[in-house]
Write a protein that holds these residues in place. Sequence first.
Motif, short mmCIF file in Angstrom:
data_model
loop_
_atom_site.label_atom_id
_atom_site.label_comp_id
_atom_site.label_asym_id
_atom_site.label_seq_id
_atom_site.Cartn_x
_atom_site.Cartn_y
_atom_site.Cartn_z
N ASN A 68 0.66 -1.05 -0.17
CA ASN A 68 -0.19 -0.28 -0.28
C ASN A 68 0.96 1.21 -0.41
O ASN A 68 2.04 1.54 0.81
N ASP A 69 -0.15 2.00 -0.92
CA ASP A 69 1.54 3.27 -1.09
C ASP A 69 1.25 4.08 0.42
O ASP A 69 0.28 3.96 1.08
N LEU A 109 -6.82 -0.67 3.96
CA LEU A 109 -5.30 -0.94 3.13
C LEU A 109 -5.84 -2.51 2.04
O LEU A 109 -6.58 -3.42 2.76
N LEU A 110 -5.34 -2.49 1.41
CA LEU A 110 -5.13 -4.14 0.91
C LEU A 110 -4.31 -5.13 1.48
O LEU A 110 -2.73 -5.23 1.24
N LEU A 111 -4.38 -5.83 2.17
CA LEU A 111 -3.91 -6.82 2.72
C LEU A 111 -4.26 -8.47 1.87
O LEU A 111 -4.99 -8.41 1.74
N SER A 112 -3.04 -9.23 2.48
CA SER A 112 -3.08 -10.24 2.37
C SER A 112 -4.61 -11.23 2.96
O SER A 112 -4.57 -10.74 4.41
N ASP A 113 -4.90 -12.28 2.79
CA ASP A 113 -5.82 -13.09 2.97
C ASP A 113 -5.28 -13.62 4.75
O ASP A 113 -6.13 -12.96 5.28
N LYS A 114 -4.08 -13.86 5.18
CA LYS A 114 -2.86 -13.63 6.27
C LYS A 114 -3.23 -12.51 7.23
O LYS A 114 -3.71 -12.36 7.95
#
Length: 355
Positions: A9-10, A78-83
Amino acid sequence: MLKYSLLGNDLYAWAIALAIALAVSALLYLARRVLVRRLSVFAATTTTYLDDLAVKVLSATHPLFILLMGMYAGSHWLLLSDKGTTLLARLAIAALLLQVARWGDVGVHGWLQHYRTRRSALDVASTTSTAALGFVARTAIWAIVILMILDNFGVNITTLVASLGIGGIAVALALQNVLGDLFSSLSIVLDKPFEVGDFISVDGIAGTVEYVGLKTTRIRGLGGEQVVFSNSDLLGSRIHNFKRMQTRRIVFGIGVTYELDRRQLGAIPGILREAVQAQPQARFDRAHFKSYGASSIDFETVYIMQTSDYAAYMDVQQAINLALFERFAEEGIDFAYPTQTLYLARARAGAAQEG
């Protein structure tokens, strides 16, 4: 500068997420303050304790919990992973569960403290027993919450619960007497068969209750000695609580001599009635010619004392006895006392021959 990326994320996304976190945290903090303030004002106008308890519970909302909820709200930008998303969700649930446990802990502690304060003047032993009850309740709350948190993080708690159950059974078997007395103590506090200061009789032992503890109850006997009962044995016995008597039913008897005539015998029930009715605290029930005794003619009188005070009963009985003594003297009625008359048949036969 804005092209710099952190965890995918920026900086622009991080700035918005931080702003959302701060805004949600501020709103939650403000909502808590407003609710606490308004509930406090409302609680001051009522006589119940529930609204005061609600103020205490809401005031126990931890600022760290509010901050974590704000951060969790901001993380959705925010763009986060599934974990990462799963981990944040589990952390948020864990924080919520911990806060619920804190609310429950404060609620139980506040309610029991209010109960002890209200009952302290009447039941001193409630402090000890309700403290034990509060410890058990609060421990149960935290234990349940910890198990829920472990389950939330994917820990298989079935084996843990089974192990705790087996261990609990072993401990319960080893401490069954202590636990029996503990639960008996809680039963005494909740059911209240007696309280500190009550005069009770248990298995022929009478005295005043001095203390109700977690394992034993102590009674001050009539001779001044202290008698200690285990709580389980005490509840397993028949308890006579004389302090809770509202009235006393008194039965007493008198005996008069056989030398009385029919008129004197017929007057005695009326004399007994008058002696009892002359006492304001006594309600006459009956007076009867009961039986022929070995050395007396027996009468039985029953009356009801309108108070349970033993000293008042003795004063009334004394006044009745003095009144009977005076009236019987006026009527020529003699009280009986143990006598024996011996008839000597041989002596009588000799006297007849001489005659």
